[in-house]
Design a protein around this motif. Structure first.
Motif, short mmCIF file in Angstrom:
data_model
loop_
_atom_site.label_atom_id
_atom_site.label_comp_id
_atom_site.label_asym_id
_atom_site.label_seq_id
_atom_site.Cartn_x
_atom_site.Cartn_y
_atom_site.Cartn_z
N LYS A 48 1.05 -1.41 0.08
CA LYS A 48 0.40 0.08 -0.01
C LYS A 48 1.01 1.26 -0.06
O LYS A 48 1.92 1.24 0.58
N GLU A 49 0.28 2.40 -0.35
CA GLU A 49 0.91 3.61 -0.32
C GLU A 49 0.65 4.56 0.91
O GLU A 49 -0.56 4.26 1.47
N LEU A 50 1.44 5.22 1.46
CA LEU A 50 1.33 6.06 2.43
C LEU A 50 1.99 7.40 2.36
O LEU A 50 3.01 7.40 1.77
N MET A 73 8.47 3.94 16.79
CA MET A 73 7.12 2.85 17.29
C MET A 73 6.36 2.80 16.12
O MET A 73 5.98 1.72 15.90
N ALA A 74 5.98 3.77 15.39
CA ALA A 74 4.82 3.71 14.29
C ALA A 74 5.34 2.93 13.25
O ALA A 74 4.27 2.34 12.76
N CYS A 75 6.62 2.71 12.89
CA CYS A 75 6.93 1.96 11.67
C CYS A 75 6.68 0.53 11.48
O CYS A 75 6.32 -0.03 10.63
N THR A 85 4.44 1.62 1.49
CA THR A 85 5.58 2.44 0.55
C THR A 85 5.28 3.88 0.84
O THR A 85 4.13 4.27 0.41
N VAL A 86 6.11 4.79 1.59
CA VAL A 86 6.12 6.18 1.54
C VAL A 86 6.32 6.91 0.19
O VAL A 86 7.38 6.93 -0.26
N LYS A 87 5.15 7.41 -0.20
CA LYS A 87 5.22 8.29 -1.61
C LYS A 87 5.36 9.74 -1.29
O LYS A 87 5.66 10.61 -2.12
N SER A 88 4.98 10.29 -0.07
CA SER A 88 5.32 11.67 -0.02
C SER A 88 5.55 12.00 1.74
O SER A 88 4.98 11.37 2.43
N PHE A 141 11.24 3.46 7.35
CA PHE A 141 10.14 3.53 6.48
C PHE A 141 10.59 3.02 5.24
O PHE A 141 11.97 3.41 5.04
N GLN A 142 9.69 2.42 4.35
CA GLN A 142 10.14 2.08 3.07
C GLN A 142 9.76 3.32 2.19
O GLN A 142 8.74 3.45 1.75
#
Length: 387
Positions: free
Chosen positions: A3-5, A46-48, A55-58, A85-86
């Motif tokens: 998913k995108e994040l 913690m959140a990761c 996948t972080v897009k922005s 994060f990725q």
């Protein structure tokens, strides 16, 4: 595929609070700033754990004024995000800056760290208007910041401006707009002042432009920017290029308007992923204590996050319409069907037909969108999609 994040990082510090501002922001001592970023690092780590398949897009550093703090805090936070994060190699990474604090060295540090989009809060290029709204900079400082941003290598720059300011005239607003456009930024955000309860402006006797002048400013903004190579893609946002060219449209903000997954990190930051919504607590000391204390992961989450809710399908459909209609392209009929398993006309047919008959909405192929007249009364139209 995962998913995108999108990540939002809240930096709540400012040299001083503007008279119209209702954001979570304040001045702070150097030691407290360092402590805050230590807590932010702990939250990132913690959140990761919950987003290994995203996948972080922005990434967007907002505030407050991120440029108020030492650039090392921003750069270290970004590096910590990459470690946990990725992050997509082509991710849009933005930072908000104020001309009063965005010196060249900071801008160069941001660019070296991989920040590729910068948003400069000009608001006005009229020094009298800037003083009236409590900004910490003047027009000369803005021009220097813009030049330094180019010198630092930024080729994706947004400039924020505001209309309907106290004592602002049509001529003074257009002078600001013309000067900003002449610089050739890739993006311009043009917002109308809203006097919010709880701000100093709310209790002041302000000489504001009347509603007709406010509307004229809005229409002239669109006309002038269209003539100068910018297309409007959202009610208040304009990107360089012709209609359909998304190159300089703000990817991060479109995630909000299209109900994508976003994770807010930092004091008071809001999140929504997989139709779950929550926000972080807004107490500065409590935020740090929770994250820096040696307590369990579950206790940290329980103490940190508030207003946690699972959105119903009805909630999601409302937001799809309410937020999506902010975009000039409008909302997709086929996407609505794919997401919710229902025909958009079965759910909202009467409302859509009402506003089509009043020429405030129109169907354009697969999309339902506001007409130009509908844009003028967008809040009224969009509110009707709330059950």
């Amino acid at each position: 595929m995962g998913k995108e994040l999108s990540l939002y990082i809240h930096v709540p510090f400012c040299v001083r609070k503007c008279l119209y501002c209702d954001f979570l922001s304040f001045n702070c001592k150097t030691g407290e700033i360092k402590s805050y970023f230590n807590a932010l690092d702990a939250e990132i780590a913690m959140a990761c754990n919950s987003y290994r398949d995203f996948t972080v897009k922005s990434i967007f550093f907002g505030g407050g004024t991120p440029s108020f703090v030492d650039s090392a805090h921003i750069c270290n936070t970004l590096e910590h995000i990459r470690e946990n994060f990725q992050v997509d190699v082509n991710a849009e990474i933005s930072i908000e800056v104020n001309p009063a604090s965005a010196i060249l060295d900071k801008l160069m540090d941001y660019r070296r760290a991989g920040i590729n989009r910068i948003s400069i809060g000009a608001q006005s290029l009229n020094d009298g208007e800037l003083k009236e709204i409590g900004r910490a900079h003047n027009s000369a400082m803005f021009y220097e910041t813009f030049a330094n941003a180019r010198k630092a290598g930024f080729d994706n720059i947004n400039i924020d401006i505001m209309s309907a300011l106290p004592d602002q005239t049509m001529d003074s607003y257009m002078e600001t707009l013309e000067k900003v456009a002449s610089l050739g930024p890739e993006h311009i955000s043009a917002y109308s002042l809203i006097v919010e309860e709880g701000t100093p402006f709310y209790d002041m006797d302000l000489n504001l432009p009347d509603e007709d002048t406010d509307r004229q400013m809005y229409h002239e903004t669109r006309r002038f920017l269209a003539e100068n190579g910018y297309h409007r893609y959202e009610i208040s946002n304009y990107a360089k290029g012709s209609d359909g060219d998304t190159s300089y449209e703000c990817f991060h903000n479109k995630v909000y308007w299209k109900r994508g997954n976003y994770l807010g990190l930092g004091l008071g930051a809001s999140s929504m992923t997989d139709d779950f919504r929550w926000k972080n607590i807004s107490d500065f000391n409590m935020y740090q204590n929770i994250l820096l204390d040696k307590i369990s992961f579950s206790d940290k989450l329980h103490g940190l996050r508030t207003e946690y809710e699972k959105l119903s399908r009805s909630d999601c459909m409302e937001e799809f319409m309410f937020l999506g209609l902010r975009l000039v392209e409008g909302v997709s009929i086929s996407e609505f069907k794919s997401l919710f398993g229902r025909d958009i006309y079965d759910v909202y047919g009467k409302i859509i037909e009402k506003y089509v008959s009043e020429e405030l909405l129109e169907q354009n192929g697969d999309h339902i969108r506001l007409t130009e007249t509908g844009m003028d009364v967008s809040n009224t139209v969009m509110a009707d999609f709330l059950f």
